[in-house]
Scaffold this active site. Structure first.
Site, PDB file in Angstrom:
ATOM      1  N   TYR A  44      17.094  18.712 -12.609  1.00 24.98           N
ATOM      2  CA  TYR A  44      16.302  18.667 -13.839  1.00 24.98           C
ATOM      3  C   TYR A  44      15.960  17.215 -14.187  1.00 24.98           C
ATOM      4  O   TYR A  44      14.789  16.863 -14.375  1.00 24.98           O
ATOM      5  CB  TYR A  44      17.078  19.326 -14.994  1.00 24.98           C
ATOM      6  CG  TYR A  44      16.442  19.061 -16.330  1.00 24.98           C
ATOM      7  CD1 TYR A  44      15.182  19.556 -16.630  1.00 24.98           C
ATOM      8  CD2 TYR A  44      17.100  18.283 -17.295  1.00 24.98           C
ATOM      9  CE1 TYR A  44      14.582  19.289 -17.857  1.00 24.98           C
ATOM     10  CE2 TYR A  44      16.508  18.013 -18.518  1.00 24.98           C
ATOM     11  CZ  TYR A  44      15.255  18.515 -18.790  1.00 24.98           C
ATOM     12  OH  TYR A  44      14.666  18.239 -20.000  1.00 24.98           O
ATOM     13  N   THR A  61      13.675  12.997 -20.819  1.00 23.57           N
ATOM     14  CA  THR A  61      15.037  13.399 -21.188  1.00 23.57           C
ATOM     15  C   THR A  61      16.051  12.299 -20.904  1.00 23.57           C
ATOM     16  O   THR A  61      15.885  11.519 -19.959  1.00 23.57           O
ATOM     17  CB  THR A  61      15.424  14.646 -20.372  1.00 23.57           C
ATOM     18  OG1 THR A  61      16.827  14.865 -20.511  1.00 23.57           O
ATOM     19  CG2 THR A  61      15.142  14.466 -18.890  1.00 23.57           C
TER      20      THR A  61
END
Ligand code: UDP
Length: 329
Positions: free
Chosen positions: A141, A117
């Site tokens: 995250y 990501t």
């Protein structure tokens, strides 16, 4: 014949990749615990319901299906939730990736694509990240994904794994034929939320921050159509099969749209007048995050096919209408 194992293949991005793999005749086995995935999203491949961290199960699947490449999508992906419950993210995203890598090692699987990501970059000052931009995630995250990336790099250096790490920017849109889409409940992503509002599932849509130093004051992101992203995975797989070297690649179009531009597109495409509420900035949101994405094109010969905001929105809206029709009485 060998198979590919896709973890998280019942989820939004994983299911689109599975579909493209099947369309070109690959043998695919999906492992998904269905906590955020959907059985129906796996239309044309075997689905094993289970956990990526279950070594007994994973090693059985890897062996029985003669798997020689793994595509690893299974993860939790909601940034604010990761801030509230970091161990959930380190457990499922990092520890389970470690377990999966151990299962690969135990069964001789040496090729892996990893779904990473742009959150690994945190808030780059220029708003544009290339693959060498410092890795400074600002939430659990992003850190949970970076820790998995680190394991892969270390395994690569040890000669134990060939990998391609794909760092996704803002993935959006759905299968243009409407067979699968993004069904995530309690969505927080802008385009999904806007489409839900356009079909009447939500009473309004918030803009988080109108005072950024951007042309219209709202945040800018690099939205990539999920079908283009899926195509990048197939090319990355081919690259590894051709004994290509391990790579880390940004996945985006290299340009962005503001929140207002996205909302305008949703109004244009849906014909709905949206009830937009201007709110303060959301903590942790960078003003702009755009991919420097030349490496993906250069190394894999990838070219986008759907670099068009209205097309992205149209495919997302079509899916949202389909969901709404299913749930309305
Ligand atoms: N955003 C917004 N309203 C929403 C959701 C998101 O204004 O309901 C903004 C957010 O502040 C950011 C952009 O839309 O500038 C994209 O956010 P999203 O959550 O879709 O993805 P992120 O870039 O945070 O991963």
């Amino acid at each position: 014949m060998n198979s590919i194992m896709v973890t998280g293949g019942a989820g939004y991005i994983g299911s689109h990749v599975v579909q493209q793999l099947r369309e070109r005749g690959e043998r695919v086995v999906v492992i998904d615990n269905l906590t955020s995935g959907f059985r129906d999203a796996v239309r044309d491949a075997e689905l094993v319901v289970g956990d990526v961290g279950d070594r007994l199960l994973v090693e059985r699947v890897l062996t029985e299906h003669k798997v020689n490449a793994v595509l690893h999508f299974a993860a939790h992906t909601v940034v604010p939730e990761s801030v509230r419950d970091p161990l959930k993210y380190y457990g499922n995203n990092t520890c389970n990736t470690r377990s999966l890598l151990a299962s690969c090692a135990a069964t001789g699987v040496r090729r892996l694509l990893f779904s990473s990501t742009a959150a690994v970059y945190g808030m780059p000052a220029s708003g544009i990240a290339d693959e060498d931009t410092p890795l400074q995630p600002i939430n659990p995250y992003g850190m949970s994904k970076l820790m998995s990336e680190t394991m892969l790099r270390d395994l690569g250096a040890a000669g134990a794994m060939d990998y391609v790490i794909l760092r996704y920017f803002n993935v959006a849109g759905c299968d243009p034929h409407g067979r699968i889409g993004q069904s995530t409940p309690n969505a927080t992503l802008l385009l999904k939320v806007a489409c839900e509002h356009a079909v009447g599932k939500r009473p309004s849509l918030s803009i988080f921050g109108t005072d950024y130093d951007t042309p219209d004051g709202t945040g800018i992101r690099d939205y990539i159509h999920v079908e283009d992203l899926a195509a990048a995975h197939l090319r990355a797989l081919d690259h590894l099969r051709a004994d290509g070297e391990s790579l880390t690649l940004n996945c985006g179009y290299g340009h962005g749209y503001s929140v207002r531009e996205v909302i305008d597109a949703v109004q244009r495409v849906s014909g709905a007048a949206l009830n937009v509420i201007e709110q303060p900035r959301r903590a942790g949101d960078p003003p702009m995050l755009i991919a420097h994405a030349d490496r993906l094109r250069q190394r894999l010969g990838w070219e986008p096919r759907h670099d068009n905001l209205d097309f992205i929105v149209r495919t997302a809206m079509d899916w949202e209408r389909k969901l709404a029709a299913q749930t309305s009485p």
